[in-house]
Scaffold this active site. Structure first.
Site, PDB file in Angstrom:
ATOM      1  N   HIS B  18       1.421  -7.730   5.281  1.00 16.63           N
ATOM      2  CA  HIS B  18       0.715  -8.429   4.199  1.00 16.63           C
ATOM      3  C   HIS B  18       0.965  -9.936   4.255  1.00 16.63           C
ATOM      4  CE1 HIS B  18       1.159  -4.404   1.887  1.00 16.63           C
ATOM      5  NE2 HIS B  18      -0.092  -4.506   2.301  1.00 16.63           N
ATOM      6  N   LYS B  42      -2.077   5.804  -8.774  1.00 14.86           N
ATOM      7  CA  LYS B  42      -1.645   6.237 -10.104  1.00 14.86           C
ATOM      8  C   LYS B  42      -0.136   6.340 -10.281  1.00 14.86           C
ATOM      9  CE  LYS B  42      -5.985   8.413 -11.169  1.00 14.86           C
ATOM     10  NZ  LYS B  42      -6.729   9.673 -11.129  1.00 14.86           N
ATOM     11  N   ARG B  91      -6.068  -3.068  10.651  1.00 16.01           N
ATOM     12  CA  ARG B  91      -5.080  -2.663  11.643  1.00 16.01           C
ATOM     13  C   ARG B  91      -5.605  -1.650  12.626  1.00 16.01           C
ATOM     14  NH1 ARG B  91      -0.820  -0.132   8.091  1.00 16.01           N
ATOM     15  NH2 ARG B  91      -2.866   0.621   7.474  1.00 16.01           N
ATOM     16  N   SER B 129       2.727   0.189   3.625  1.00 15.13           N
ATOM     17  CA  SER B 129       3.618   0.308   2.473  1.00 15.13           C
ATOM     18  C   SER B 129       4.158   1.740   2.342  1.00 15.13           C
ATOM     19  CB  SER B 129       2.880  -0.074   1.190  1.00 15.13           C
ATOM     20  OG  SER B 129       2.570  -1.457   1.210  1.00 15.13           O
TER      21      SER B 129
END
Lengths: 161, 161, 161, 161, 161, 161
Positions: B18, B42, B91, B129
């Site tokens: 990032h 969520k 990516r 992540s």
């Protein structure tokens, strides 16, 4: 010294595609450890001990195969086992993307480990554990798709035994 | 007038991939707003305020970067910010398919908005992540994969501080 | 005898992309059964009866289309309906991988069934039911993306009617 | 008995990506034969003997590597060499498609042969022999992309020596 | 009126994969015209008349199949034949990209024409005309990969008859 | 200082997809140089001067666009032009693979250069210069696929003017 290989996965349940890869790996490496994990699989269809039993039953005729549980980081498990090779089956593009990412991460975590990709027989292209679970749940015949011991246990399970 | 750019994402947590994209974007646009959202996420691993803090800490040396929350439709957020460019990192293939679909939808919702795709350094190909969360949870070393402030917070979190 | 075709899916909700495929299928086959299922969709956005209503409303002008529910194995449903063709829309790579796997599995379960892939208009490339649900939930305009009856029901739903 | 591996290719010219794969292969197999062919390469940039020389020079410090020519069917060459493993590098999707097809064909021609796929370092993702030839022809610096002996020969070639 | 289908291609030479698609198409459409072209194939391995002969020989037992040459735009050929369906086989990703582009172009050139994609048996995943030509040229056995009449002609050709 | 962008390509001939990308680029960068090359195109359909003329004609209403030839390494050309951005259009997977490789190579050759990927309108998904040449050669109507000046020149060319 010939390298020891680990074939990690959920095997929930084991399929004929998995067995095909295991057999191919034994032609390449003197010892192949099939390592069952729930790392990425929080609500498995089969408990770990059933998967261990099914895999041991299906591979008992191949002396160089050993079936075990593992948890934690795969690269740490390999170190403990003095293994330096990770075996992965490649069926399709989406496999490839994910496998590529995992293999690069594992190499980052331990440079001494090599991921080796094998291709199953094209007859197993469409078989995945999740698809087999779905077909079985909906009443389909999975006889040619899984080892005999898996078929028996899945039948029992459906009868609520 | 030079266009303002928005780099939207979950950043749960922010990674070196990032940061690499943020830096590249600042070479192209006079102002880059990093916009954190929970739209598609969520059950985040890190609360929004931690992600804001980590991103602000990691980008404080780049004056043209601004970090914010947003909710609702991305195209509405851009309008409010007078921004006309969406930044996305590319990516791999699976990224591409999803990003393509989102970019076409955003163009449909507002024709004046352009999505610009940048490629991170190939060293970050394998970083996501979710993979970082998994490696960290299993005890792996994520030092070279995330900014220093993220590494510190993840360590604290694991100690239950 | 001309083959009967089944177009299975969740249709949660139906989109203009689905309608485009239905129309194309009617140019090829004398009868097209649109078969709604919740097999792979445990927490649908719309109840089955709403989806049936929306699809019937959107296809009422095409006499060769019939809308129904189905559950269980798709190949068994086709047998019951004396249908031999499965219709699937192909939008992108990720579609293709999954569809390929399903088509091979269905062929394995019943050799007499053929999966036929059609390509929607390129204007529908970016439309999927889940993306439409997300855009609508965030307040975006979905007017050109779904049939009129779907738009009306989605509006009602949002008002809590 | 440990399997002998063959790494076939045009190597026109050899790249650092090729060398990376060769080194990885030697960690897995006791003997790795690098087999140069012009089967699919009618107008090579470098004559076979130059490629042999460059590969021998670049691998002379690895005792388990042997460099040779081959022509005809790869599976026949493996038989002659008593080898049972084909090594292939996987960089990207387009690689994968082609490699998959070749591996299945070779398996069809000889069931006893296994194709093993290895992943080069991500630093070599963008390197291919044809791209290196193009960059060199246009005057670009290829120093970090090919082994030293290849760089030297390419320089000589450009000077018309 | 049931639609007539055209299956266009170079068929240089016809393979078992082509035959598999032809047979599947006859289950869907009352008449299937196999249309041989050299549009994209300037230096064919087999002359058009040999390909016509091989295809007629291999399909003579299927009464609804007709084999012909065509040149010029495919959509014009379909119009002349009063056909509205183009049949294409889908084996892999790279197929898909190209086929998608061609199908959209043909739809642009004539909106009344539908391209229908069928999937060959997975046993034919690795077969392509060019690979068969290469294997045969290098002395490999292609017996299970092509129809008998093709095998015979390829043998003759190699003997220079 | 705002970055100057270069949009390199063969443009043999220019298409509406190219024009769409050029227009989008002008919304992002103050100056866009369309750079025509024959680097990878040994037997072009149109001579360089015709492509220059067609592109200048099609972009004459956009003051920030400049059309030029270039030869040699793209990164050297950017340096000469004081440009730091390469514009590329992304239509599909196969595009992506190749573009990814080129962008990484260009970054390797000059770290200060950023490749920016833009997505054309989905209406241009199926358009490529080579497909347009083929359709035109076979007598198809390319009116909606290329700029007017290109259509005129292609007509002239076919008449042998």
């Amino acid at each position: 010294m010939r390298p020891i290989a680990v074939y990690p996965g959920s095997f929930d349940p084991p399929t004929n595609g998995h067995l095909d890869i295991i057999l191919r790996a034994t032609h390449l490496f003197p010892k192949v450890i099939v390592a069952i994990t729930d790392n990425a699989n929080k609500y498995p269809t089969f408990p770990l001990k059933d998967r261990l039993k099914m895999l041991r039953e299906s591979t008992k005729h191949i002396s160089s195969v050993q079936v075990e549980f593992f948890s934690g980081l795969l690269v740490n498990y390999l170190k403990k086992k003095k293994a330096t090779v990770i075996i992965r089956g490649l069926r399709a593009i989406s496999d490839f993307e994910y496998e590529f990412q995992m293999a690069l991460m594992n190499r980052k975590l331990n440079k001494g480990i090599e991921t080796v990709f094998l291709m199953p027989d094209e007859a197993y292209t469409y078989i995945s554990s999740s698809l087999i679970n779905e077909v079985s749940r909906l009443g389909g015949n999975i006889k040619d798709l899984v080892p005999h011991s898996v078929e028996m246990l899945m039948k029992k399970k459906k009868k609520g035994v």
